[in-house]
Motif scaffolding. Structure first.
Motif, PDB file in Angstrom:
ATOM      1  N   TRP A   1      11.493  -2.869   6.075  1.00 44.96           N
ATOM      2  CA  TRP A   1      12.435  -3.218   5.018  1.00 44.96           C
ATOM      3  C   TRP A   1      13.711  -2.416   5.258  1.00 44.96           C
ATOM      4  CZ3 TRP A   1      11.719  -6.476   0.760  1.00 44.96           C
ATOM      5  CH2 TRP A   1      10.429  -6.998   0.603  1.00 44.96           C
ATOM      6  N   LEU A   2      14.820  -3.107   5.412  1.00 43.16           N
ATOM      7  CA  LEU A   2      16.105  -2.453   5.652  1.00 43.16           C
ATOM      8  C   LEU A   2      17.067  -2.715   4.508  1.00 43.16           C
ATOM      9  CD1 LEU A   2      16.787  -3.358   9.391  1.00 43.16           C
ATOM     10  CD2 LEU A   2      16.069  -1.159   8.492  1.00 43.16           C
TER      11      LEU A   2
ATOM     12  N   VAL B   1      16.718   2.338   7.052  1.00 40.61           N
ATOM     13  CA  VAL B   1      15.305   2.028   6.859  1.00 40.61           C
ATOM     14  C   VAL B   1      14.920   2.407   5.432  1.00 40.61           C
ATOM     15  CG1 VAL B   1      12.941   2.567   7.566  1.00 40.61           C
ATOM     16  CG2 VAL B   1      14.755   2.365   9.289  1.00 40.61           C
ATOM     17  N   ALA B   2      14.588   1.397   4.635  1.00 44.81           N
ATOM     18  CA  ALA B   2      14.117   1.653   3.280  1.00 44.81           C
ATOM     19  C   ALA B   2      12.618   1.952   3.295  1.00 44.81           C
ATOM     20  CB  ALA B   2      14.415   0.470   2.373  1.00 44.81           C
ATOM     21  N   HIS B   3      11.880   1.213   4.133  1.00 43.96           N
ATOM     22  CA  HIS B   3      10.438   1.449   4.236  1.00 43.96           C
ATOM     23  C   HIS B   3       9.928   0.830   5.539  1.00 43.96           C
ATOM     24  CE1 HIS B   3       6.697   2.653   2.192  1.00 43.96           C
ATOM     25  NE2 HIS B   3       6.163   1.763   3.014  1.00 43.96           N
ATOM     26  N   LEU B   4       9.031   1.534   6.190  1.00 46.16           N
ATOM     27  CA  LEU B   4       8.404   1.038   7.414  1.00 46.16           C
ATOM     28  C   LEU B   4       6.899   1.228   7.300  1.00 46.16           C
ATOM     29  CD1 LEU B   4       8.395  -0.023  10.330  1.00 46.16           C
ATOM     30  CD2 LEU B   4       8.838   2.321  11.089  1.00 46.16           C
ATOM     31  N   TYR B   5       6.188   0.130   7.509  1.00 50.59           N
ATOM     32  CA  TYR B   5       4.723   0.117   7.527  1.00 50.59           C
ATOM     33  C   TYR B   5       4.325  -0.374   8.912  1.00 50.59           C
ATOM     34  CZ  TYR B   5       0.018  -1.688   6.437  1.00 50.59           C
ATOM     35  OH  TYR B   5      -1.320  -1.969   6.432  1.00 50.59           O
ATOM     36  N   ARG B   6       3.485   0.392   9.580  1.00 50.72           N
ATOM     37  CA  ARG B   6       3.102   0.006  10.938  1.00 50.72           C
ATOM     38  C   ARG B   6       1.607   0.253  11.130  1.00 50.72           C
ATOM     39  NH1 ARG B   6       6.291   3.301  14.508  1.00 50.72           N
ATOM     40  NH2 ARG B   6       7.925   1.742  14.344  1.00 50.72           N
TER      41      ARG B   6
ATOM     42  N   ASP C   1      11.348   7.969   9.776  1.00 51.40           N
ATOM     43  CA  ASP C   1      12.680   7.403  10.001  1.00 51.40           C
ATOM     44  C   ASP C   1      13.293   6.822   8.731  1.00 51.40           C
ATOM     45  OD1 ASP C   1      12.661   7.999  12.726  1.00 51.40           O
ATOM     46  OD2 ASP C   1      11.588   6.153  13.198  1.00 51.40           O
ATOM     47  N   GLN C   2      12.648   7.041   7.605  1.00 57.50           N
ATOM     48  CA  GLN C   2      13.138   6.488   6.345  1.00 57.50           C
ATOM     49  C   GLN C   2      14.443   7.165   5.924  1.00 57.50           C
ATOM     50  OE1 GLN C   2      10.705   7.249   2.829  1.00 57.50           O
ATOM     51  NE2 GLN C   2      11.011   5.121   2.193  1.00 57.50           N
TER      52      GLN C   2
ATOM     53  N   GLN D   1      13.665   8.088   0.320  1.00 58.58           N
ATOM     54  CA  GLN D   1      12.515   8.980   0.412  1.00 58.58           C
ATOM     55  C   GLN D   1      11.923   9.228  -0.975  1.00 58.58           C
ATOM     56  OE1 GLN D   1      13.883  12.402   2.626  1.00 58.58           O
ATOM     57  NE2 GLN D   1      13.865  11.265   4.542  1.00 58.58           N
ATOM     58  N   GLY D   2      10.628   8.999  -1.075  1.00 59.41           N
ATOM     59  CA  GLY D   2       9.919   9.214  -2.328  1.00 59.41           C
ATOM     60  C   GLY D   2      10.139   8.118  -3.356  1.00 59.41           C
TER      61      GLY D   2
END
Length: 119
Positions: free
Chosen positions: A67-68, A73-78, A86-87, A92-93
């Motif tokens: 999600w950008l 980077v707003a959120h990264l799920y991998r 890298d958020q 953050q939070g």
């Protein structure tokens, strides 16, 4: 209380400007990413839930979901885990991929403490 109108449309259009889903080549199939049909209105300081899902339904557990907001980077799920290294500091939070339904293709993002910069 300030209402950003239509914040949801702005949030969704800006934040999902680039939603990346990647699967291992062996499991690569055709699917679409579906978001809300209309606007979502959120109060400043409130919680925004940006609904997003895969159709046809399939697990996103082993995908990469990015999600950008613009280029941040707003959120990264991998591959089953949040990758917060890298958020962007502004997020953050404050973000969470709602994990309860990831296995059924629901990749909804929640943003806590909505700020004007989220529009």
């Amino acid at each position: 209380m300030d209402i950003l109108c239509p914040l949801g449309a702005c949030l969704f259009n800006s934040l999902i400007a680039f939603l990346l889903l990647m699967m291992p080549k062996m499991a690569l199939g055709q699917f679409s990413v579906i978001g809300p049909a209309g606007s979502i209105q959120i109060s400043l300081g409130g919680e925004a839930e940006l609904p997003c899902y895969l159709t046809p339904p399939q697990s996103a557990q082993h995908m990469e979901v990015l999600w950008l907001q613009s280029t941040q980077v707003a959120h990264l799920y991998r591959y089953g885990e949040d990758q917060l290294g890298d958020q962007a500091r502004d997020y953050q939070g404050r973000t969470e991929l709602l994990r309860d339904a990831v296995t059924s293709g629901n990749i909804t993002l929640e943003i806590l403490n909505v700020r004007l910069l989220d529009a």
